[in-house]
Write an enzyme that holds these catalytic residues in place. Structure first.
Site, PDB file in Angstrom:
ATOM      1  N   ARG A 181       0.748 -41.649  22.098  1.00 49.93           N
ATOM      2  CA  ARG A 181       0.184 -42.757  22.893  1.00 49.93           C
ATOM      3  C   ARG A 181       0.202 -44.042  22.064  1.00 49.93           C
ATOM      4  O   ARG A 181       0.563 -45.101  22.525  1.00 49.93           O
ATOM      5  CB  ARG A 181      -1.268 -42.445  23.265  1.00 49.93           C
ATOM      6  CG  ARG A 181      -1.426 -41.814  24.614  1.00 49.93           C
ATOM      7  CD  ARG A 181      -2.865 -41.520  24.846  1.00 49.93           C
ATOM      8  NE  ARG A 181      -3.476 -40.921  23.647  1.00 49.93           N
ATOM      9  CZ  ARG A 181      -4.764 -40.711  23.484  1.00 49.93           C
ATOM     10  NH1 ARG A 181      -5.615 -41.045  24.414  1.00 49.93           N
ATOM     11  NH2 ARG A 181      -5.232 -40.150  22.380  1.00 49.93           N
ATOM     12  N   ARG A 243      -1.051 -26.495  24.369  1.00 49.62           N
ATOM     13  CA  ARG A 243      -1.554 -25.880  25.598  1.00 49.62           C
ATOM     14  C   ARG A 243      -0.388 -25.682  26.558  1.00 49.62           C
ATOM     15  O   ARG A 243       0.470 -26.568  26.706  1.00 49.62           O
ATOM     16  CB  ARG A 243      -2.604 -26.761  26.281  1.00 49.62           C
ATOM     17  CG  ARG A 243      -3.972 -26.768  25.637  1.00 49.62           C
ATOM     18  CD  ARG A 243      -4.701 -25.421  25.781  1.00 49.62           C
ATOM     19  NE  ARG A 243      -6.022 -25.437  25.179  1.00 49.62           N
ATOM     20  CZ  ARG A 243      -6.291 -25.099  23.910  1.00 49.62           C
ATOM     21  NH1 ARG A 243      -5.327 -24.717  23.102  1.00 49.62           N
ATOM     22  NH2 ARG A 243      -7.535 -25.139  23.461  1.00 49.62           N
ATOM     23  N   GLU A 272      -3.188 -18.467  30.846  1.00 52.98           N
ATOM     24  CA  GLU A 272      -3.640 -17.447  29.889  1.00 52.98           C
ATOM     25  C   GLU A 272      -4.838 -16.683  30.436  1.00 52.98           C
ATOM     26  O   GLU A 272      -5.695 -17.298  31.063  1.00 52.98           O
ATOM     27  CB  GLU A 272      -4.047 -18.123  28.575  1.00 52.98           C
ATOM     28  CG  GLU A 272      -2.882 -18.713  27.840  1.00 52.98           C
ATOM     29  CD  GLU A 272      -3.282 -19.339  26.506  1.00 52.98           C
ATOM     30  OE1 GLU A 272      -4.365 -19.017  25.971  1.00 52.98           O
ATOM     31  OE2 GLU A 272      -2.508 -20.152  26.008  1.00 52.98           O
ATOM     32  N   HIS A 290      -1.435 -16.723  21.718  1.00 54.26           N
ATOM     33  CA  HIS A 290      -2.404 -17.777  21.319  1.00 54.26           C
ATOM     34  C   HIS A 290      -3.104 -17.444  19.995  1.00 54.26           C
ATOM     35  O   HIS A 290      -4.307 -17.197  19.965  1.00 54.26           O
ATOM     36  CB  HIS A 290      -3.439 -18.003  22.433  1.00 54.26           C
ATOM     37  CG  HIS A 290      -4.155 -19.327  22.308  1.00 54.26           C
ATOM     38  ND1 HIS A 290      -4.588 -20.059  23.380  1.00 54.26           N
ATOM     39  CD2 HIS A 290      -4.493 -20.070  21.223  1.00 54.26           C
ATOM     40  CE1 HIS A 290      -5.174 -21.171  22.979  1.00 54.26           C
ATOM     41  NE2 HIS A 290      -5.123 -21.195  21.651  1.00 54.26           N
TER      42      HIS A 290
HETATM   43  C1  8YV Z   1      -8.892 -21.832  19.303  1.00 53.07           C
HETATM   44  C2  8YV Z   1      -7.299 -23.624  20.092  1.00 53.07           C
HETATM   45  O1  8YV Z   1      -8.915 -20.650  18.634  1.00 53.07           O
HETATM   46  O2  8YV Z   1      -8.983 -24.881  19.036  1.00 53.07           O
HETATM   47  C3  8YV Z   1      -8.152 -24.821  19.906  1.00 53.07           C
HETATM   48  O3  8YV Z   1      -7.981 -25.775  20.672  1.00 53.07           O
HETATM   49  O4  8YV Z   1      -6.383 -23.677  20.820  1.00 53.07           O
HETATM   50  C4  8YV Z   1      -7.487 -22.301  19.462  1.00 53.07           C
HETATM   51  O5  8YV Z   1      -6.684 -22.197  18.348  1.00 53.07           O
HETATM   52  C5  8YV Z   1      -9.557 -21.683  20.634  1.00 53.07           C
HETATM   53  O6  8YV Z   1      -9.532 -22.862  21.348  1.00 53.07           O
HETATM   54  C6  8YV Z   1     -10.971 -21.210  20.498  1.00 53.07           C
HETATM   55  O7  8YV Z   1     -11.783 -21.686  21.538  1.00 53.07           O
END
Ligand code: 8YV
Length: 327
Positions: A181, A243, A272, A290
């Site tokens: 951005r 994501r 997921e 993940h």
């Molecule tokens: C986490 C993740 O383990 O922190 C993040 O955004 O994607 C992960 O690696 C997960 O979100 C735990 O809530």
């Protein structure tokens, strides 16, 4: 809050040292069996607790937040991404949200680099061939992949994780390009020898590898849309440790199948833990469940962050890792 000890509900099993400290500091309800909580259970929790500690597997939506009692003041997320939390409703109701930045940067960047290496060098295919007894010995022409050194890496999202990926990738002889951005500070660009592309479209069309490292927000949903994916060169490889929602998965699958895209390395998915079954039929994708931040050290550090955020809040101060800065 009774005796200044906030009532905290933790939605998943956390590492033992984190839970021990939670029990010392707070009036805490742990989830020792690690059974994910239903929407009803989450709603019941926020009715009576002061603080909720959710993870990416919980959907803290407006339905859950509508049940929050007046005492419910803080969502201390265990994780950095907060796209599973309805931030607009939280803001409206004056509920603070904190996350755990920094402590999972290096681990996630390592996993990103692992995928950048694994896909073009066909690591998983080679391993599977060996385990399945399909290796009859060294051959000059078998299991050839593509060189990493000297290629162009385009990083989508040059925040902490994007920069940590860039540092590693530079060591592997990749030239660093990025879209963000905002352009990062000149000193960072110089250190990483990174080229800024204001136009994501133009960058995509010229890269050998793409790494997605931006957060999922309404603005980045399907940022790599069917149209944008089409801009990639057929030999390009896409890696995503951010994501799943940032990429139009169906469009990517169609291109991978049609050899319009050479490969993908994925740690995250649109729905997921459900995986689009079409991914499983493709040999040019490396699929991880993940696990970007899944190190013992990282998960304890994440817990430390959560503890500090809750304790600071309970002591009447502003917690350090506030996501919503305007309440
Ligand atoms: C986490 C993740 O383990 O922190 C993040 O955004 O994607 C992960 O690696 C997960 O979100 C735990 O809530």
């Amino acid at each position: 809050m009774s005796n200044n000890k906030p009532k905290v509900v933790v939605t998943r099993k956390l590492p033992d040292p984190v839970e021990t400290r939670m029990m010392e500091l707070f009036d805490v309800q742990l989830n020792l069996e690690d059974k994910p909580m239903s929407q009803n259970e989450l709603a019941a929790a926020v009715k009576t607790c002061d603080v909720l500690v959710p993870t990416v597997t919980d959907h803290i939506d407006s339905g859950v937040l509508a049940q929050a009692g007046d005492q419910f003041r803080l969502i201390a997320n265990y994780g950095t991404g907060v796209d599973h939390i309805d931030l607009a409703t939280a803001r409206q109701r004056g509920i603070l949200v904190t996350n755990t930045p920094d402590v999972l940067t290096e681990d996630t960047a390592d996993m990103t680099m692992a995928l950048i290496l694994a896909v073009p060098r066909r690591l998983m295919e080679g391993e599977h061939a060996l385990r399945d007894g399909r290796w009859s010995g060294w051959s000059p022409t078998w299991m050839l992949g593509h060189r990493i050194h000297g290629k162009r890496l385009g990083i989508v999202g040059m925040g902490r994780i994007g920069q940590a990926v860039a540092k590693r990738a530079k060591g592997f002889g990749l030239s660093i390009h990025y879209h963000n951005r905002n352009r990062v500070h000149e000193t960072v660009e110089q250190e990483l020898e990174a080229t800024y592309w204001e136009s994501l479209d133009q960058m995509l069309a010229r890269m050998d590898f793409i790494s997605v490292n931006c957060p999922h927000t309404p603005a980045t949903y399907h940022l790599l849309s069917a149209r944008r994916l089409k801009l990639l060169q057929p030999h390009a490889v896409v890696v995503n440790t951010a994501r799943g929602e940032i990429i139009d998965e169906n469009a990517m699958i169609r291109m991978l199948k049609a050899d319009e895209l050479a490969g993908a390395g994925l740690d995250v998915y649109e729905n997921e833990p459900a995986i689009n079954p079409k991914f499983l039929e493709l040999s040019n994708v490396t699929l991880l469940p993940h696990m970007g931040s899944a190190t013992c050290e990282g998960r304890i550090d994440m817990g430390e962050k959560v503890l500090i955020n809750i304790k600071t809040f309970a002591d009447g101060h502003s917690p350090p890792d506030r996501v919503l800065l305007d309440i």
